[in-house]
Scaffold this motif. Structure first.
Motif, PDB file in Angstrom:
ATOM      1  N   UNK A 290       0.482  -1.466  -0.195  1.00  0.00           N
ATOM      2  CA  UNK A 290      -0.018   0.267   0.229  1.00  0.00           C
ATOM      3  C   UNK A 290       1.034   1.557  -0.234  1.00  0.00           C
ATOM      4  N   UNK A 291       2.195   1.084  -0.071  1.00  0.00           N
ATOM      5  CA  UNK A 291       3.321   1.896   0.095  1.00  0.00           C
ATOM      6  C   UNK A 291       2.950   3.225   1.671  1.00  0.00           C
ATOM      7  N   UNK A 292       3.049   2.757   2.291  1.00  0.00           N
ATOM      8  CA  UNK A 292       1.902   3.042   3.471  1.00  0.00           C
ATOM      9  C   UNK A 292       3.290   2.349   4.950  1.00  0.00           C
ATOM     10  N   UNK A 293       3.485   3.028   5.960  1.00  0.00           N
ATOM     11  CA  UNK A 293       3.968   2.420   7.116  1.00  0.00           C
ATOM     12  C   UNK A 293       2.703   2.820   8.219  1.00  0.00           C
ATOM     13  N   UNK A 294       2.715   1.794   8.636  1.00  0.00           N
ATOM     14  CA  UNK A 294       1.211   2.134   9.172  1.00  0.00           C
ATOM     15  C   UNK A 294       2.106   2.848  10.909  1.00  0.00           C
ATOM     16  N   UNK A 295       1.200   3.546  11.603  1.00  0.00           N
ATOM     17  CA  UNK A 295       1.315   3.905  13.081  1.00  0.00           C
ATOM     18  C   UNK A 295       1.020   2.612  13.757  1.00  0.00           C
ATOM     19  N   UNK A 296      -0.185   1.885  13.563  1.00  0.00           N
ATOM     20  CA  UNK A 296      -0.420   1.026  14.401  1.00  0.00           C
ATOM     21  C   UNK A 296       0.456  -0.218  14.445  1.00  0.00           C
ATOM     22  N   UNK A 297       2.076  -0.032  13.664  1.00  0.00           N
ATOM     23  CA  UNK A 297       2.655  -0.871  13.731  1.00  0.00           C
ATOM     24  C   UNK A 297       4.061  -0.124  14.904  1.00  0.00           C
TER      25      UNK A 297
END
Length: 160
Positions: A23-30
């Protein structure tokens, strides 16, 4: 303690590489829970003064590439979280580690970015140079993979 940090580093990089590629996204939840757990692990093995100095260096060197628009905010958060987990893995809040980590990461970013741009230029040196002179973007790529590779390399170098 080192085993917990190692498992968390593997999970952190595994999940962020997957989400960044998909998704070309690094999630804050991780990244944020990894940051908080790493902080707890560091408090367990190191004194508060060393942790504060390490945090200042980590935030400075982690946010600097984002400010210079080398990478995105998600990459900065990943760098900071993995720096803290690496310090817990090494049982050392040595600010010199962050300098190694960022330096190796920037080398990987530059090499991979230019290789990607050369590939996009059809492996034609003149087209590649024209793209550089025109101020074209150099190799937009997911940042989680170079960050993970540079994390492994910097931990190995720091141990040696």
């Amino acid at each position: 303690m080192e085993q917990i940090a190692l498992v968390l580093i593997v999970l952190l990089h595994g999940i962020t590489i997957y989400t960044d590629l998909k998704w070309n996204k690094i999630k804050n939840i991780v990244t944020i829970p990894a940051f908080l757990v790493a902080l707890g692990l560091l408090l367990w093995v190191t004194d508060i003064k060393a942790i504060l100095i390490y945090l200042l260096c980590t935030f400075f060197f982690g946010l600097l590439p984002g400010i210079l628009r080398i990478w995105s905010a998600g990459d900065s958060k990943l760098f900071i979280a993995s720096s803290l987990l690496s310090a817990a893995l090494l049982n050392s809040a040595n600010p010199l580690f962050v300098v190694f980590y960022l330096g190796i990461n920037m080398i990987i970013y530059l090499l991979a970015g230019h290789a990607f741009t050369f590939y996009k230029s059809g492996f034609k040196p003149l087209a590649y140079l024209a793209n550089l002179k025109a101020g074209g973007e150099i190799g937009r790529m997911p940042g989680a993979l170079p960050i993970a590779i540079s994390n492994v390399i910097s931990v190995v170098i720091f141990i040696l």
